[in-house]
Design a protein around this motif. Structure first.
Motif, PDB file in Angstrom:
ATOM      1  N   ALA A 194      35.928  33.467  58.866  1.00  0.00           N
ATOM      2  CA  ALA A 194      35.772  32.796  57.473  1.00  0.00           C
ATOM      3  C   ALA A 194      37.482  32.608  56.879  1.00  0.00           C
ATOM      4  CB  ALA A 194      35.033  33.825  56.945  1.00  0.00           C
ATOM      5  N   LEU A 195      37.448  31.349  56.435  1.00  0.00           N
ATOM      6  CA  LEU A 195      38.540  30.898  55.818  1.00  0.00           C
ATOM      7  C   LEU A 195      38.837  31.890  54.350  1.00  0.00           C
ATOM      8  CD1 LEU A 195      40.704  28.900  57.098  1.00  0.00           C
ATOM      9  CD2 LEU A 195      39.992  27.263  55.272  1.00  0.00           C
ATOM     10  N   ASP A 196      40.049  32.549  54.444  1.00  0.00           N
ATOM     11  CA  ASP A 196      40.039  33.534  53.296  1.00  0.00           C
ATOM     12  C   ASP A 196      40.257  32.843  51.887  1.00  0.00           C
ATOM     13  OD1 ASP A 196      42.773  32.969  53.631  1.00  0.00           O
ATOM     14  OD2 ASP A 196      43.151  34.839  54.417  1.00  0.00           O
ATOM     15  N   ASP A 197      40.445  33.529  50.747  1.00  0.00           N
ATOM     16  CA  ASP A 197      40.760  32.915  49.645  1.00  0.00           C
ATOM     17  C   ASP A 197      42.176  32.040  49.441  1.00  0.00           C
ATOM     18  OD1 ASP A 197      38.292  33.556  48.504  1.00  0.00           O
ATOM     19  OD2 ASP A 197      39.112  35.495  47.362  1.00  0.00           O
ATOM     20  N   ALA A 198      43.257  32.876  50.245  1.00  0.00           N
ATOM     21  CA  ALA A 198      44.412  32.371  50.093  1.00  0.00           C
ATOM     22  C   ALA A 198      44.537  31.000  50.672  1.00  0.00           C
ATOM     23  CB  ALA A 198      45.556  33.289  50.766  1.00  0.00           C
ATOM     24  N   ALA A 199      43.898  31.094  52.135  1.00  0.00           N
ATOM     25  CA  ALA A 199      44.039  29.973  52.852  1.00  0.00           C
ATOM     26  C   ALA A 199      43.180  28.551  52.274  1.00  0.00           C
ATOM     27  CB  ALA A 199      43.326  30.057  54.455  1.00  0.00           C
ATOM     28  N   THR A 200      42.067  29.028  51.707  1.00  0.00           N
ATOM     29  CA  THR A 200      41.365  27.793  50.911  1.00  0.00           C
ATOM     30  C   THR A 200      42.189  27.258  49.735  1.00  0.00           C
ATOM     31  OG1 THR A 200      39.175  29.137  51.715  1.00  0.00           O
ATOM     32  CG2 THR A 200      38.921  27.454  49.778  1.00  0.00           C
ATOM     33  N   GLY A 201      42.745  28.222  49.017  1.00  0.00           N
ATOM     34  CA  GLY A 201      43.474  27.662  47.847  1.00  0.00           C
ATOM     35  C   GLY A 201      44.613  26.866  48.348  1.00  0.00           C
ATOM     36  N   ARG A 202      45.213  27.098  49.478  1.00  0.00           N
ATOM     37  CA  ARG A 202      46.396  26.423  50.035  1.00  0.00           C
ATOM     38  C   ARG A 202      45.586  25.053  50.243  1.00  0.00           C
ATOM     39  NH1 ARG A 202      51.338  27.243  51.739  1.00  0.00           N
ATOM     40  NH2 ARG A 202      52.112  25.976  53.476  1.00  0.00           N
ATOM     41  N   LEU A 203      44.655  24.841  50.898  1.00  0.00           N
ATOM     42  CA  LEU A 203      43.887  23.474  51.096  1.00  0.00           C
ATOM     43  C   LEU A 203      43.832  22.698  49.917  1.00  0.00           C
ATOM     44  CD1 LEU A 203      41.393  24.372  53.981  1.00  0.00           C
ATOM     45  CD2 LEU A 203      43.700  23.261  54.125  1.00  0.00           C
ATOM     46  N   LEU A 204      43.361  23.466  48.847  1.00  0.00           N
ATOM     47  CA  LEU A 204      43.199  22.666  47.594  1.00  0.00           C
ATOM     48  C   LEU A 204      44.252  22.512  46.955  1.00  0.00           C
ATOM     49  CD1 LEU A 204      39.817  24.462  46.690  1.00  0.00           C
ATOM     50  CD2 LEU A 204      40.056  22.278  47.872  1.00  0.00           C
ATOM     51  N   GLU A 205      45.562  22.922  47.035  1.00  0.00           N
ATOM     52  CA  GLU A 205      46.573  23.052  46.269  1.00  0.00           C
ATOM     53  C   GLU A 205      47.034  21.684  45.773  1.00  0.00           C
ATOM     54  OE1 GLU A 205      51.061  24.947  46.293  1.00  0.00           O
ATOM     55  OE2 GLU A 205      49.517  26.104  47.061  1.00  0.00           O
ATOM     56  N   PRO A 206      47.164  20.799  46.853  1.00  0.00           N
ATOM     57  CA  PRO A 206      47.610  19.486  46.596  1.00  0.00           C
ATOM     58  C   PRO A 206      46.757  18.637  45.321  1.00  0.00           C
ATOM     59  CG  PRO A 206      47.623  19.614  48.973  1.00  0.00           C
ATOM     60  CD  PRO A 206      46.972  20.808  48.261  1.00  0.00           C
ATOM     61  N   TRP A 207      45.617  18.777  45.370  1.00  0.00           N
ATOM     62  CA  TRP A 207      44.654  18.288  44.439  1.00  0.00           C
ATOM     63  C   TRP A 207      44.449  19.164  43.133  1.00  0.00           C
ATOM     64  CZ3 TRP A 207      43.773  18.480  49.593  1.00  0.00           C
ATOM     65  CH2 TRP A 207      43.932  17.414  50.319  1.00  0.00           C
ATOM     66  N   LEU A 208      44.264  20.487  43.189  1.00  0.00           N
ATOM     67  CA  LEU A 208      43.687  21.427  42.124  1.00  0.00           C
ATOM     68  C   LEU A 208      45.122  22.072  41.547  1.00  0.00           C
ATOM     69  CD1 LEU A 208      40.449  22.217  43.163  1.00  0.00           C
ATOM     70  CD2 LEU A 208      41.168  20.327  41.782  1.00  0.00           C
ATOM     71  N   GLY A 209      46.188  22.015  42.051  1.00  0.00           N
ATOM     72  CA  GLY A 209      47.287  22.913  41.944  1.00  0.00           C
ATOM     73  C   GLY A 209      47.378  24.419  42.227  1.00  0.00           C
ATOM     74  N   GLU A 210      48.467  25.076  41.709  1.00  0.00           N
ATOM     75  CA  GLU A 210      48.464  26.466  42.185  1.00  0.00           C
ATOM     76  C   GLU A 210      47.503  27.411  41.440  1.00  0.00           C
ATOM     77  OE1 GLU A 210      52.568  27.381  42.285  1.00  0.00           O
ATOM     78  OE2 GLU A 210      53.056  25.875  43.789  1.00  0.00           O
ATOM     79  N   GLY A 211      47.636  28.599  41.614  1.00  0.00           N
ATOM     80  CA  GLY A 211      46.773  29.735  41.080  1.00  0.00           C
ATOM     81  C   GLY A 211      45.339  29.425  40.657  1.00  0.00           C
ATOM     82  N   LEU A 212      44.572  29.123  41.830  1.00  0.00           N
ATOM     83  CA  LEU A 212      43.111  28.776  41.622  1.00  0.00           C
ATOM     84  C   LEU A 212      42.475  30.157  41.823  1.00  0.00           C
ATOM     85  CD1 LEU A 212      42.780  25.604  43.823  1.00  0.00           C
ATOM     86  CD2 LEU A 212      42.866  25.943  41.503  1.00  0.00           C
ATOM     87  N   ASP A 213      41.587  30.216  40.718  1.00  0.00           N
ATOM     88  CA  ASP A 213      40.519  31.462  41.079  1.00  0.00           C
ATOM     89  C   ASP A 213      39.126  30.945  41.612  1.00  0.00           C
ATOM     90  OD1 ASP A 213      38.931  33.490  40.844  1.00  0.00           O
ATOM     91  OD2 ASP A 213      39.222  33.840  38.487  1.00  0.00           O
ATOM     92  N   LEU A 214      38.894  31.116  42.787  1.00  0.00           N
ATOM     93  CA  LEU A 214      37.960  30.577  43.601  1.00  0.00           C
ATOM     94  C   LEU A 214      36.517  31.054  43.190  1.00  0.00           C
ATOM     95  CD1 LEU A 214      39.400  30.394  47.262  1.00  0.00           C
ATOM     96  CD2 LEU A 214      39.233  28.710  45.557  1.00  0.00           C
ATOM     97  N   ASP A 215      36.582  32.315  42.388  1.00  0.00           N
ATOM     98  CA  ASP A 215      35.265  32.769  41.990  1.00  0.00           C
ATOM     99  C   ASP A 215      34.817  32.185  40.790  1.00  0.00           C
ATOM    100  OD1 ASP A 215      35.324  34.826  43.800  1.00  0.00           O
ATOM    101  OD2 ASP A 215      36.665  36.175  42.494  1.00  0.00           O
ATOM    102  N   GLU A 216      35.645  31.244  40.117  1.00  0.00           N
ATOM    103  CA  GLU A 216      34.985  30.352  39.009  1.00  0.00           C
ATOM    104  C   GLU A 216      34.973  29.108  39.228  1.00  0.00           C
ATOM    105  OE1 GLU A 216      38.146  30.898  36.002  1.00  0.00           O
ATOM    106  OE2 GLU A 216      37.773  33.209  35.710  1.00  0.00           O
ATOM    107  N   LEU A 217      35.200  28.614  40.553  1.00  0.00           N
ATOM    108  CA  LEU A 217      35.060  27.446  40.993  1.00  0.00           C
ATOM    109  C   LEU A 217      33.998  27.306  42.178  1.00  0.00           C
ATOM    110  CD1 LEU A 217      38.684  26.160  41.184  1.00  0.00           C
ATOM    111  CD2 LEU A 217      37.104  25.484  39.327  1.00  0.00           C
ATOM    112  N   PRO A 218      33.181  26.199  41.821  1.00  0.00           N
ATOM    113  CA  PRO A 218      32.027  26.043  42.918  1.00  0.00           C
ATOM    114  C   PRO A 218      32.649  25.371  43.914  1.00  0.00           C
ATOM    115  CG  PRO A 218      31.728  24.343  41.213  1.00  0.00           C
ATOM    116  CD  PRO A 218      32.855  25.166  40.652  1.00  0.00           C
ATOM    117  N   VAL A 219      33.424  26.212  44.947  1.00  0.00           N
ATOM    118  CA  VAL A 219      34.099  25.437  46.116  1.00  0.00           C
ATOM    119  C   VAL A 219      33.397  25.900  47.374  1.00  0.00           C
ATOM    120  CG1 VAL A 219      36.373  25.408  47.307  1.00  0.00           C
ATOM    121  CG2 VAL A 219      36.285  25.664  44.692  1.00  0.00           C
TER     122      VAL A 219
END
Length: 321
Positions: A103-128
């Motif tokens: 499974a892709l962990d939170d850090a790797a998922t956040g890195r994939l979304l960083e170009p569009w959503l920026g840094e410091g994403l909280d995946l628990d609050e987003l329907p990702v």
């Protein structure tokens, strides 16, 4: 009046004592031709490098199709994402032909979304959606339809993506790009040959009185053609080496820039499409071979041009007797 045979003997004596080329080595036309050959070699080398890069990338894409698929789990109300990830992983590992699942962990998922959503994403609050990377046995791949049904039965919010649709389009586009690059490379080579033909004819026109005297008093066509061949071989090699060296520097600069920017999200997207974005050894070896080819092609083109021009002079000259 000077005896033509004495003139020929004098020319050969000077050639033996100190080589005196028929074509002046430092004339303006020669320098212009050298510059044109350098530019043509540079463009041809860049084209060859791009062709090898795209071909290697297409091969990597095709290989990745056989090595890896992805399971996507869409967020849903009341869905325990951690439990769903674990269940999908357990399900796919039970299918023959699957060698790994992670499974892709939170850090790797956040890195994939960083170009569009920026840094410091909280995946628990987003329907990702969350991803599970499934490794495939290339020699004995699984039944993908069976794998897709097993995943859907285990977690209804999960879906299998084998990437075949979009990767096949990218591979087709890459193959078309390779064909276009080869066509451009062929046009550059044709333009180089035509440039050498015109330059040779210009050099013959500028030294026509010397060539005609030497030819009519008994100098063989091979001797005169050899003089031009040596002259244009030198020009061709110098120009080709210059253009090839410039292309090498561009290749090294691109590779260095890619390595220096590997930690950025933009570099991750480039790497996803073009790998390391570095020219392989095939590109460097092909450029070196291209330098030699252009030098030899320049010499052969000038020789053929001179031989044909001398044959035309023979046809236009009055017949003895």
């Amino acid at each position: 009046m000077t005896d033509p045979r004495a003139l020929l003997a004098w020319w050969r004596a000077r050639a033996e004592a100190r080589p005196t080329p028929i074509v002046p080595p430092g004339n303006v036309a020669g320098r212009a031709l050298l510059t044109v050959i350098a530019i043509m070699t540079f463009l041809a080398s860049l084209t060859l490098g791009a062709v090898t890069l795209v071909a290697d990338t297409a091969a990597d894409w095709q290989s990745e199709i056989a090595r890896e698929v992805t399971v996507q789990i869409r967020p849903d109300e009341g869905l325990d994402m951690a439990a769903a990830l674990a269940k999908v992983r357990e399900t796919v590992l039970a299918v023959p032909g699957v060698v790994s699942a992670s499974a892709l962990d939170d850090a790797a998922t956040g890195r994939l979304l960083e170009p569009w959503l920026g840094e410091g994403l909280d995946l628990d609050e987003l329907p990702v959606p969350r991803l599970v990377i499934v490794g495939i046995d290339e020699r004995s791949p699984p039944d993908f339809q069976r794998l897709r049904e097993a995943v859907r039965a285990a977690v209804p919010q999960a879906s299998l993506d084998d990437h075949r649709a979009w990767v096949s389009r990218l591979v087709s586009m890459a193959h078309a790009t390779v064909l276009i690059g080869i066509a451009i490379l062929g046009l550059v080579m044709i333009a180089t040959v035509l440039t050498v033909v015109f330059a040779t004819r210009g050099a013959m026109t500028g030294n026509r009185h010397i060539i005609e005297v030497l030819h009519f008093v008994g100098a063989r066509s091979g001797f005169i053609a050899g003089e031009f061949q040596r002259h244009f071989l030198k020009l061709g090699l110098i120009g080709a080496v210059t253009g090839g060296a410039c292309a090498f520097l561009v290749f090294l600069a691109i590779g260095q820039w890619t390595r220096a920017n590997q930690a950025t999200p933009e570099a991750d997207q480039i790497s996803a499409l073009f790998g390391s974005f570095a020219i392989s050894w095939w590109g460097y070896g092909g450029t070196a071979a291209l330098v030699v080819l252009i030098g030899v092609l320049t010499a052969l083109t000038s020789r053929i041009t001179v031989t044909s021009q001398l044959a035309a002079i023979d046809m236009l000259s009055p017949v003895d007797g």
